[in-house]
Structure formats: structure tokens, C-alpha cells
Design an enzyme around this catalytic site. Sequence first.
Site, PDB file in Angstrom:
ATOM      1  N   LYS A   1       0.835  -1.209   0.000  1.00 17.96           N
ATOM      2  CA  LYS A   1       0.000   0.000   0.000  1.00 17.96           C
ATOM      3  C   LYS A   1       0.866   1.253   0.000  1.00 17.96           C
ATOM      4  CE  LYS A   1      -4.360  -1.722   0.512  1.00 17.96           C
ATOM      5  NZ  LYS A   1      -5.145  -2.506   1.416  1.00 17.96           N
TER       6      LYS A   1
ATOM      7  N   LYS B   1      -4.078 -10.856  -7.162  1.00 18.16           N
ATOM      8  CA  LYS B   1      -5.254 -11.358  -6.433  1.00 18.16           C
ATOM      9  C   LYS B   1      -6.561 -10.730  -6.938  1.00 18.16           C
ATOM     10  CE  LYS B   1      -6.923  -9.862  -2.454  1.00 18.16           C
ATOM     11  NZ  LYS B   1      -7.315  -9.525  -1.089  1.00 18.16           N
TER      12      LYS B   1
ATOM     13  N   LYS C   1     -12.043  -7.019  -4.617  1.00 19.77           N
ATOM     14  CA  LYS C   1     -13.295  -6.292  -4.795  1.00 19.77           C
ATOM     15  C   LYS C   1     -13.089  -4.791  -4.884  1.00 19.77           C
ATOM     16  CE  LYS C   1     -14.548  -7.388  -0.059  1.00 19.77           C
ATOM     17  NZ  LYS C   1     -13.838  -6.619   0.942  1.00 19.77           N
TER      18      LYS C   1
END
Length: 330
Positions: free
Chosen positions: A111, A194, A197
Amino acid sequence: MKRMVSGIKPTGELTLGNYLGAIQNFVRFQDDYELFLFVADLHALTTPQNKTVLRKRIKDVVAMYLACGLNPNKVTLFVQSEIPAHSQMSYLFESHSYVGELSRMTQYKDKIAKNTNDSMHVSLFTYPVLMAADILLYDADFVPVGDDQKQHVELTRTIAERFNHRHGDFFVVPEPIIPPLGARIMDLQEPTKKMSKSDISDKGFILLMDDLARTKNKIKSAVTDSDTVVRYDVKNKPGIANLLTIYALLSDSSIEALERKYASQSYQAFKSDLADVVEQTLAPIQAKYKEIITSPLVDQVLDEGLAKASDIAYKKVRKANQLLGLGRKR
Ligand code: ATP
Ligand code: LTN
């Protein structure tokens, strides 16, 4: 009965990755374990959220859990933020974890690598400490999660052991349960990443509530390779390996059986059959979800879950405070 705890962030609509890596396993475990499942809404705050959308998604997650087959008479379902003990225990754990070990968390490092300006919240750094609180509050023996969460569960173990070492045996040291297959369902367009969502492009993920015709198209246009053989080879054929994994998990067959079945068939035929299998799985889940989301069931289940979980969590954090010498002795 051994106890399990796991959570899902309400940061977007649930994907096939969430289903195969987490929810489908929860459903299998519910008969043999005491299962505590929660909506990790505090974790959602690590990135900015729209409050109306967040509130809707909290209930959506629970309705989806139920639609996927979790039985509210067996499982304890609750919302994390409704139990203040999670934040309280997390604060205690901030004094039992080190900046160095949090800086080494892969998810955190990814991140910050992506964050070009200086606007990352502190909570994104402390997030695994809150996760440790979520787990240790309930004396969980096991934590069923996808592959991406393994490191966080390991940190949870470290915190539990450190606390026990300093203050006497108090926390159960939990073990992660990572499914042998499906622990990391990949993006359909970029099969080395990955399925997520919160991705910006929606072509790489399948939402459990996606329109079924659209879902079929996503499978059919999934990235594969220039070879022609349906074979499980994660390194050289990540797209096909991912589709084989999804197929195997949804049809309860082995990868080998599918390789044999499609040995002399085209990618197109393989994808078309998989698209049908995905549709057959999602159609009943979607129908159930629509029924549940408009009924009072979600609130009833969450009220019952809150009563049961908060009692356990309150007592645990109160005892932890006492062990640390906080407050007055009572
Ligand atoms: P985001 O995609 O927004 O980063 P997430 O889906 O990883 O979020 P959660 O919703 O909290 O985060 O994940 C819930 C559970 O689903 C976790 O146990 C996680 O490991 C699992 N999971 C999430 N994505 C996948 C995936 N692609 N494959 C397998 N398991 C997954
Ligand atoms: N960090 C997890 C969600 C999560 C969780 C937990 C999972 C929060 N608390 C406790 C298992 C146990 C995620 O991002 N997927």
C-alpha cells in the site's frame, strides 16, 4: 468444540475470491466448530468511505453470508464496531507490538509503495493490531482466511505469545487455516494478481451479485495463454490454472479430473462449461440474497450475535486491563 473467528471488510461487493477463499469454507466448518464471524467495518475505515454506502454494505455482507448457506442458529454473526472492546483491546496491543514488525507487513508495504502522496492513514499501519484484537478477544483456536491474511495471523500469534510471556498465560494462540486450493483466486484479466473487490476495473473480478450474463462474459474473456492445453501450471499458465481452481472448487472435482476431461478440448469449450458452473452456483445465492435483504432477518441475527459476542469480548478486555494494572482494582 474448538472456536473459529474470521471477518470480512465491507469495502465493496463480495467477489468469487471471497466466496472460494473464505465463505465457502465457513459454511463447511459451521457444523464442527463454534464459528464467530463479523463484518470488519472498522477495518474499512483505513481508506475513505461514503457513510451511506458503508452502512448498506455492512448489511449486504451479512445477507450474503446467510445466502451462501451460513446457518444463523449455528454461527454468531456481528458487526465489529458495535463492540467497543475491539478498539480497546487493539489499543492495548499497540503496546505489545513493534513499529518494525508492523512495517514488515506485506500488505502495508504494497500500500505505501502505491501511495504516491503523503495521505495514508495511520490506521493502515496499525490495522494488523486491530485484527489481532478481533481474534484474541474471543480465544479463537483457528482463523480461516485466504492466503493474503496469513502474515497477519502470524503477527497475531506473536502478540499473543508476547502478552502471555509478559503477563502470564491469558490468550489462546490461534492457528491460521488456509485452504489448500482457492486461498488466492486471481484476477481474470491479470492472473498474477489477487482478485480484489476494491479493484478499479471490474473485468478482473466476479461479484457474487453480478448480472449472470455479464459473469459468463467475464469468464469467457478471461486472459489465458497462447498454448492450447488445459493444464494446471501456475507459473507458466496462471490464467488457466486459476480457471481450473475455480472450476474444481465449484464442481467439487479434482484438478486432475478436469485436466483429463478437457485434455482434447479447446479453451473455448472449457471456459464455456466453467461459465455454466459459475452461473449454477450464483443463481441460487442471488435469489436467496434478494429474499433475505428485504426481510428483518439480518437485524435479528446481528442483534443476537451482538449480545453473545459483546459479553465475551467485554469480559476479556476488562481482564486484560486488570492484568496490565490499568484503572482501579475492582
Ligand atoms: P480487498 O479486495 O478490498 O482488499 P479483501 O476481499 O481482500 O479486500 P476481505 O473482504 O476482508 O478483504 O476478505 C475476506 C476474506 O476473503 C479474507 O479471508 C481474505 O483472505 C479472503 N479473500 C479475499 N480475496 C480473496 C481471493 N482473491 N482469493 C481467496 N481468498 C480471498
Ligand atoms: N484483515 C482481513 C479482515 C479481517 C479478519 C479479521 C480476518 C479483519 N479482522 C480477523 C480474520 C480474522 C482482510 O482484510 N481480509
